[in-house]
Design a protein around this motif. Sequence first.
Motif, mmCIF file in Angstrom:
data_model
loop_
_atom_site.group_PDB
_atom_site.id
_atom_site.type_symbol
_atom_site.label_atom_id
_atom_site.label_comp_id
_atom_site.label_asym_id
_atom_site.label_seq_id
_atom_site.Cartn_x
_atom_site.Cartn_y
_atom_site.Cartn_z
ATOM 1 N N THR A 86 0.833 -1.204 0.000
ATOM 2 C CA THR A 86 0.000 0.000 0.000
ATOM 3 C C THR A 86 0.866 1.251 0.000
ATOM 4 O O THR A 86 0.471 2.278 -0.565
ATOM 5 C CB THR A 86 -0.955 0.011 1.209
ATOM 6 N N ALA A 87 2.051 1.180 0.593
ATOM 7 C CA ALA A 87 2.970 2.323 0.580
ATOM 8 C C ALA A 87 3.393 2.675 -0.838
ATOM 9 O O ALA A 87 3.596 3.854 -1.161
ATOM 10 C CB ALA A 87 4.200 2.027 1.440
ATOM 11 N N ASN A 88 3.512 1.678 -1.694
ATOM 12 C CA ASN A 88 3.927 1.917 -3.078
ATOM 13 C C ASN A 88 2.878 2.667 -3.887
ATOM 14 O O ASN A 88 3.176 3.200 -4.956
ATOM 15 C CB ASN A 88 4.211 0.592 -3.791
ATOM 16 N N LEU A 89 1.648 2.707 -3.396
ATOM 17 C CA LEU A 89 0.545 3.283 -4.170
ATOM 18 C C LEU A 89 0.331 4.768 -3.920
ATOM 19 O O LEU A 89 -0.418 5.407 -4.668
ATOM 20 C CB LEU A 89 -0.753 2.528 -3.856
ATOM 21 N N PHE A 90 0.956 5.342 -2.900
ATOM 22 C CA PHE A 90 0.639 6.710 -2.500
ATOM 23 C C PHE A 90 0.772 7.707 -3.656
ATOM 24 O O PHE A 90 -0.166 8.442 -3.977
ATOM 25 C CB PHE A 90 1.525 7.156 -1.339
ATOM 26 N N SER A 91 1.930 7.761 -4.281
ATOM 27 C CA SER A 91 2.141 8.755 -5.336
ATOM 28 C C SER A 91 1.322 8.462 -6.578
ATOM 29 O O SER A 91 0.829 9.377 -7.252
ATOM 30 C CB SER A 91 3.632 8.833 -5.702
ATOM 31 N N THR A 199 10.420 14.482 -3.783
ATOM 32 C CA THR A 199 11.079 15.782 -3.660
ATOM 33 C C THR A 199 10.179 16.846 -4.272
ATOM 34 O O THR A 199 9.729 16.700 -5.410
ATOM 35 C CB THR A 199 12.442 15.778 -4.379
ATOM 36 N N ASP A 200 9.919 17.889 -3.502
ATOM 37 C CA ASP A 200 9.044 18.975 -3.976
ATOM 38 C C ASP A 200 7.698 18.441 -4.464
ATOM 39 O O ASP A 200 7.148 18.899 -5.475
ATOM 40 C CB ASP A 200 9.728 19.774 -5.094
ATOM 41 N N GLY A 208 6.608 6.670 -4.796
ATOM 42 C CA GLY A 208 7.112 7.188 -3.538
ATOM 43 C C GLY A 208 6.054 7.417 -2.470
ATOM 44 O O GLY A 208 4.870 7.596 -2.754
ATOM 45 N N HIS A 209 6.515 7.464 -1.229
ATOM 46 C CA HIS A 209 5.674 7.675 -0.045
ATOM 47 C C HIS A 209 6.282 8.821 0.764
ATOM 48 O O HIS A 209 7.495 8.960 0.847
ATOM 49 C CB HIS A 209 5.647 6.399 0.806
#
Length: 232
Positions: A86-91, A199-200, A208-209
Amino acid sequence: MTTELNMGTLPSHAELKQALTAVVQEKNGGFGLNMWATLVDRDGVVKAVAFSGDNRGEQWPGSRVISAQKANTANAFSLPGLSLSTANLFSAVQPGGSLYGLQHSNPVDTNAAYGGDSNHIGTEQDPMVGKKVGGVNVFGGGLALYNADGVLVGAIGVSGDSSCADHNIAWKVRHQLNLNYVPAGVSPNQDDNIVYDITDGTSASGWGHPVCAPEAVEIAENFSSTHPIKKS
């Protein structure tokens, strides 16, 4: 009879609770709170729900269903050859991301999530057990489960602390349960570990998370040596 999808045995409630309780005692990069954990099989059916505290009031009440959502998500969007946490899905689900809108698919079945006798919550008779709760969650804490034969047997969801600590705890619990024979993933190590490359506001990889705390980042980055993925 074993179905085509549900091709493996998951840990018992007692095994899940024992592993979760032990891991919560460690440093995980969060607030050190008690946790909920849910196991689902490959069909998305809840098989066990446990908490680490002495009673169900010692964990965030809302995190019980979130843990089930995370388990459902990791199972629903992982494959025999590719694991997505689930962390891989954030972005990927942010506006403009490659999976934008995913978080609105597969809604929670509120009757399954909130029905039943509250006195059984977190026990072997938790009202969610045997039901498909559904739900999609897109921050850390959900991981697919692969047995020693490399078979994808379901997923675990953990909730109750910061999302980064949730991921770390889920990773350690999966390791203890010996269900971390992950075939491949989108992280730099080609597994389903959390990726910290935003980043930014933009993730370099697209997976990314956000960073919750430097300690949580350090713990996750050391998993390749402290809690490594196994090979089937």
